[in-house]
Design an enzyme around this catalytic site. Structure first.
Site, PDB file in Angstrom:
ATOM      1  N   LYS A   8      32.735  37.801  50.461  1.00 28.83           N
ATOM      2  CA  LYS A   8      32.850  38.623  49.249  1.00 28.83           C
ATOM      3  C   LYS A   8      32.344  37.815  48.068  1.00 28.83           C
ATOM      4  O   LYS A   8      32.786  36.665  47.863  1.00 28.83           O
ATOM      5  CB  LYS A   8      34.306  38.975  48.996  1.00 28.83           C
ATOM      6  CG  LYS A   8      34.693  40.376  49.407  1.00 28.83           C
ATOM      7  CD  LYS A   8      36.119  40.637  48.963  1.00 28.83           C
ATOM      8  CE  LYS A   8      36.472  42.099  49.092  1.00 28.83           C
ATOM      9  NZ  LYS A   8      37.872  42.337  48.687  1.00 28.83           N
TER      10      LYS A   8
HETATM   11  O1  G3P Z   1      39.837  45.630  48.190  1.00 27.82           O
HETATM   12  C1  G3P Z   1      40.130  45.477  46.822  1.00 27.82           C
HETATM   13  C2  G3P Z   1      41.567  45.585  46.594  1.00 27.82           C
HETATM   14  O2  G3P Z   1      42.242  44.530  47.221  1.00 27.82           O
HETATM   15  C3  G3P Z   1      41.968  45.675  45.166  1.00 27.82           C
HETATM   16  O3  G3P Z   1      43.064  46.488  45.149  1.00 27.82           O
HETATM   17  O4  G3P Z   1      45.140  47.441  44.305  1.00 27.82           O
HETATM   18  O5  G3P Z   1      44.434  45.148  43.552  1.00 27.82           O
HETATM   19  O6  G3P Z   1      43.206  47.170  42.773  1.00 27.82           O
HETATM   20  P1  G3P Z   1      44.010  46.571  43.857  1.00 27.82           P
END
Ligand code: G3P
Length: 214
Positions: free
Chosen positions: A83
């Site tokens: 990533k």
């Molecule tokens: O895959 C990206 C994810 O981990 C981000 O999620 O809930 O932290 O916005 P969030």
């Protein structure tokens, strides 16, 4: 649509893999920080359980350093995708790494132009974060629709990972949009299986079955 789990938790990954529906895993530094295990050991263990790509994030900020770090991460297992946050340095690194056959997942994508540039640099995956857009009153799924249309217009092979999913409706919308992958937190995956009418139906069938003469 492929289903990835958005977690670094081994128990959750093993459980989802046992259901027979798991195609990959995405992690990020926040998710890794929640696990009480040394980073490389954890990544190796995840990669053994998961049949498909496992995304692990680079934390370097200059192209040269990102490339070096990504080469090291890619050596941890055959199914690693690195990533890399979108940005000029990230694009430069992506071009080099994709040329070497290292799969890149361009992350922290919040606009169609970012997704377009990432695809041109040869990224294997692009991760638009829809929940974080919803959080600031922007329609996250509208971004997915735009990226699907742009990639279809030009035949880009980059796979779209709908990321930052917060609830089961996001998954339905991702599937309707034609995105390649949804990366889903484990609690959301559990909710996807459930329906109250299924529970009521099972209970009624079992009750009636107990009255059947056998
Ligand atoms: O895959 C990206 C994810 O981990 C981000 O999620 O809930 O932290 O916005 P969030």
């Amino acid at each position: 649509m492929k289903i990835f789990l958005d977690t670094a938790n081994l128990d959750q990954i093993k459980e989802a893999a046992s259901w027979g529906i798991l195609d990959g895993v995405t992690t990020n530094p926040t998710l890794i920080s929640r696990e009480n295990m040394k980073f490389e050991e954890l990544v190796r263990k995840i990669c053994k359980v998961v049949p498909g790509p496992v995304s692990v994030e680079s934390v370097s900020t200059r192209a040269k350093d990102i490339v070096e770090e990504a080469r090291g991460l890619a050596k941890l297992a055959d199914n690693i995708a690195v990533k890399i946050p979108i940005g000029i340095e990230g694009l430069k690194a992506t071009k080099i790494l994709s040329g070497e056959g290292i799969k890149v997942n361009t992350t922290l994508v919040f606009s169609s132009n970012q997704a377009l540039l990432a695809a041109k640099a040869g990224t294997a995956f692009v991760s638009p974060f829809i929940g974080r857009l919803d959080d600031i009153s922007h329609e996250g799924m509208a971004l997915i629709d735009e990226i699907v249309a742009i990639y279809n217009n030009y035949g880009f092979e980059t796979e779209i990972i709908v990321a930052s999913i917060r609830h089961p409706l996001h998954v339905v919308e991702a599937a309707l949009s034609g995105a390649d992958i949804a990366t889903i937190p484990f609690p959301v995956l559990e909710k996807m299986v459930k329906h109250p009418l299924t529970d009521i139906g099972i209970e009624r069938f079992l009750k009636d079955w107990s009255k059947v003469k056998r």
